[in-house]
Design an enzyme around this catalytic site. Structure first.
Site, mmCIF file in Angstrom:
data_model
loop_
_atom_site.group_PDB
_atom_site.id
_atom_site.type_symbol
_atom_site.label_atom_id
_atom_site.label_comp_id
_atom_site.label_asym_id
_atom_site.label_seq_id
_atom_site.Cartn_x
_atom_site.Cartn_y
_atom_site.Cartn_z
ATOM 1 N N ASP A 47 -11.775 -48.233 91.186
ATOM 2 C CA ASP A 47 -11.913 -48.486 92.323
ATOM 3 C C ASP A 47 -13.088 -47.754 93.115
ATOM 4 O OD1 ASP A 47 -10.823 -46.077 92.155
ATOM 5 O OD2 ASP A 47 -9.014 -46.484 93.470
ATOM 6 N N HIS A 250 -40.651 -47.438 82.156
ATOM 7 C CA HIS A 250 -39.318 -47.448 82.965
ATOM 8 C C HIS A 250 -38.448 -46.341 82.320
ATOM 9 C CE1 HIS A 250 -40.107 -51.316 85.300
ATOM 10 N NE2 HIS A 250 -40.883 -50.359 85.653
ATOM 11 N N ASP A 267 -42.679 -40.489 88.521
ATOM 12 C CA ASP A 267 -43.004 -41.727 89.476
ATOM 13 C C ASP A 267 -41.307 -41.664 90.383
ATOM 14 O OD1 ASP A 267 -42.925 -44.113 90.829
ATOM 15 O OD2 ASP A 267 -43.495 -45.158 88.954
ATOM 16 N N ASP A 278 -43.208 -44.598 96.847
ATOM 17 C CA ASP A 278 -43.522 -44.713 95.788
ATOM 18 C C ASP A 278 -44.635 -44.012 95.124
ATOM 19 O OD1 ASP A 278 -43.586 -45.904 93.197
ATOM 20 O OD2 ASP A 278 -43.961 -47.948 93.810
ATOM 21 N N HIS A 357 -49.616 -52.856 82.699
ATOM 22 C CA HIS A 357 -49.132 -53.190 83.994
ATOM 23 C C HIS A 357 -50.026 -53.439 84.877
ATOM 24 C CE1 HIS A 357 -49.779 -49.224 85.916
ATOM 25 N NE2 HIS A 357 -49.285 -48.524 84.743
ATOM 26 N N HIS A 361 -48.467 -53.287 94.011
ATOM 27 C CA HIS A 361 -47.633 -54.193 94.475
ATOM 28 C C HIS A 361 -47.285 -53.945 95.806
ATOM 29 C CE1 HIS A 361 -44.767 -50.928 94.225
ATOM 30 N NE2 HIS A 361 -44.979 -50.816 93.112
ATOM 31 N N HIS A 368 -40.622 -52.695 95.193
ATOM 32 C CA HIS A 368 -41.503 -54.058 94.834
ATOM 33 C C HIS A 368 -41.092 -55.063 95.971
ATOM 34 C CE1 HIS A 368 -41.390 -52.684 90.664
ATOM 35 N NE2 HIS A 368 -42.124 -51.974 91.155
ATOM 36 N N GLU A 392 -51.697 -47.888 91.387
ATOM 37 C CA GLU A 392 -51.236 -47.103 90.493
ATOM 38 C C GLU A 392 -51.749 -47.405 89.057
ATOM 39 O OE1 GLU A 392 -46.982 -48.261 89.734
ATOM 40 O OE2 GLU A 392 -47.134 -49.315 91.350
ATOM 41 N N TYR A 396 -51.576 -45.254 78.745
ATOM 42 C CA TYR A 396 -50.747 -44.772 77.819
ATOM 43 C C TYR A 396 -50.954 -44.951 76.529
ATOM 44 C CZ TYR A 396 -48.924 -45.890 82.524
ATOM 45 O OH TYR A 396 -48.844 -46.008 83.860
ATOM 46 N N ARG A 413 -50.208 -41.678 84.933
ATOM 47 C CA ARG A 413 -50.319 -42.488 86.026
ATOM 48 C C ARG A 413 -50.553 -41.856 87.244
ATOM 49 N NH1 ARG A 413 -46.320 -45.399 84.861
ATOM 50 N NH2 ARG A 413 -44.509 -44.757 86.123
ATOM 51 N N GLU A 415 -50.427 -42.707 91.418
ATOM 52 C CA GLU A 415 -49.935 -43.979 92.255
ATOM 53 C C GLU A 415 -50.006 -43.318 93.635
ATOM 54 O OE1 GLU A 415 -45.913 -45.353 91.900
ATOM 55 O OE2 GLU A 415 -46.455 -47.247 92.779
HETATM 56 N N1 GLY Z 1 -41.816 -47.007 90.784
HETATM 57 C C1 GLY Z 1 -41.707 -48.391 90.511
HETATM 58 C C2 GLY Z 1 -43.454 -48.838 90.525
HETATM 59 O O1 GLY Z 1 -44.183 -48.080 90.403
HETATM 60 O O2 GLY Z 1 -43.679 -49.876 90.889
HETATM 61 MN MN MN Z 2 -44.020 -45.872 91.163
HETATM 62 MN MN MN Z 3 -45.264 -48.671 92.224
#
Ligand code: GLY
Ligand code: MN
Ligand code: MN
Length: 446
Positions: A47, A250, A267, A278, A357, A361, A368, A392, A396, A413, A415
């Site tokens: 619950d 991820h 990240d 982000d 990737h 975005h 996103h 970003e 890798y 990465r 970003e």
């Molecule tokens: N943290 C998700 C992205 O960088 O798109």
């Molecule tokens: Mn990110």
């Molecule tokens: Mn991002």
């Protein structure tokens, strides 16, 4: 004792929420109505529930942050064009979970024209839709669809009695999402704040990092900072990946110990008043980059800096991504991770072994964020003032035997979040270093 505090930006005004509803209604054809459902609570276990997160479209149009609410927009209606159905006032439930707005609160505190509690919904909702000829509802929301279908079924009964006819319903999302794509000055202030908090969190993680700590301990440092500055928490699951965990895009387990000679990729972004930061940074656990780490990092940084500078009105994310792919591919060839000519390795997509990737975005109420990336199948959308994007790029390197040993298992990465303005781009996340000398200097203060 003094505490580290930031002054919070102004909340979105009721006038701005009203103007958003009016802008949306102005896009509807004559006779149309729009249904915008809010979010409900979701069970976590038995619950107990997950913390409540309002549906972003509903929040964008109302600022109401309670579960089980529904907005109707009824252009031209004399008794009020905005109608909200909300949770019932309930003294017993309110003793457990806190005050509810009720219909009075929705009108008085949120400037909605007319409100009812959900107990009255069946008496009013369908009747209000009766004289409309077209409905808009989100295609991804079964309950809103059920309302639209019920209104249609009811209208068909009415047809036999010669009443005006509801002819069908359409997906509402793109109409709202086009508005959300362009951020107002007040929204930009909230995004700037979310980014500022996020940047502090990353600095804190850099300062705290040391060999032997666990990934989740850096997550704790980051999320402490989000909450400390009044954020609701992370805007998405925090990623702290040491060593080869950084190559899992991820990776959210954050369970491993941080090794002395590895990099760690973080990240993480704060959510503030439902707006997302982000940020990704990658830095050495020990505070000093090795030669191989440095070489790979400079490739990503160079691509990232060039891409950030390319965020200007009229540019497209497709072109910015193409520039990143070119820079990364050239760097991969120079480091011996790919062979041959840059254009050939772009054309045969072999760079995708290391970078799969996209570069950017939209960013806003959703990490996103919503809005189309193309005007049509062929035409990428030019950037306009008020759009907010991430930049970003990353590399890798798989732990494969055919690759130079020094680079295997490194994931990097970088970003940042950039707001497009009339002149170019405003970097919202520059409070956290990304140059090697700046990162090493900050970590040396540890
Ligand atoms: N943290 C998700 C992205 O960088 O798109
Ligand atoms: Mn990110
Ligand atoms: Mn991002």
């Amino acid at each position: 004792m003094s505490f580290d505090t930031l002054s919070r930006p102004a909340a979105i005004t009721l006038d701005e929420y009203r103007a958003r509803r009016e802008a949306l209604m102005a896009k509807l054809p004559d006779g149309a109505a729009l249904i915008v459902p809010g979010a409900s609570l979701t069970t976590r276990s038995n619950d107990s529930e997950y913390p409540f997160r309002q549906q972003s479209d509903f929040f964008y149009l109302t600022g109401i942050n309670e579960p089980d609410a529904l907005l109707l927009l009824l252009p031209g209606r004399e008794a009020g064009q905005s109608v909200v159905f909300c949770q019932d006032r309930d003294p017993t439930m309110e003793a457990w979970t806190g005050r509810r707005l009720g219909a009075e609160g929705v009108m008085a505190e949120h400037g909605i024209d007319q409100a009812f509690e959900n107990a009255e919904r069946d008496d009013f909702l369908l009747a209000m839709l009766e004289s409309r000829t077209l409905l808009y509802a989100p295609l991804d929301h079964p309950e809103a669809q059920a309302i639209a279908e019920e209104a249609l079924a009811q209208a068909q009964k009415g047809q036999r009695r010669g009443k005006p006819m509801l002819k069908g319903w359409l997906d509402s999302r793109e109409l709202i999402h086009e508005l959300r794509l362009i951020k107002s000055p007040a929204e930009l202030a909230l995004l700037r704040h979310a980014c500022r908090i996020s940047a502090r969190a990353h600095c804190r993680a850099m300062r705290t990092c040391a060999p032997g700590l666990f990934e989740y301990q850096l997550q704790a440092e980051l999320e402490h900072e989000f909450l400390w500055h009044g954020g609701s928490g992370p805007a998405y699951s925090t990623i702290v990946g040491g060593g080869a965990n950084a190559c899992v895009l991820h990776y959210i387990e954050n369970a491993d110990a941080l090794e002395k000679n590895a990099l760690v990729l973080i990240d993480a972004g704060a959510e503030f008043d439902l707006y997302a930061g982000d940020i990704t940074r990658t830095f050495p656990v020990s505070g000093r980059f090795s030669e191989a780490q440095r070489a790979l990092y400079e490739v990503v940084l160079g691509a990232q800096q060039r891409a950030v500078a390319a965020v200007v009105p009229g540019a497209t994310l497709t072109d910015i991504h193409a520039g990143v792919v070119e820079d990364l591919t050239r760097g991969l060839i120079e480091l011996g991770l790919l062979e041959g000519e840059v254009q050939a390795r772009i054309d045969d997509e072999s760079y995708r072994r290391f970078y799969l990737h996209s570069t950017s975005h939209w960013l806003g109420l959703d990490v996103h964020d919503v809005g189309t990336y193309r005007l049509d199948e062929q035409t990428p959308r030019p950037l306009e003032p008020g759009m907010v994007v991430t930049v970003e790029p990353g590399l890798y390197i798989p732990e494969d035997d055919d690759l130079p040993a020094a680079y295997r298992g490194i994931g990097i990465r970088i970003e940042d979040n950039v707001a497009v303005n009339g002149k170019g781009g405003e970097i919202l996340t520059s409070d956290v270093p990304k140059r090697i000398d700046e990162i090493e200097a900050l970590m040396a203060k540890n």
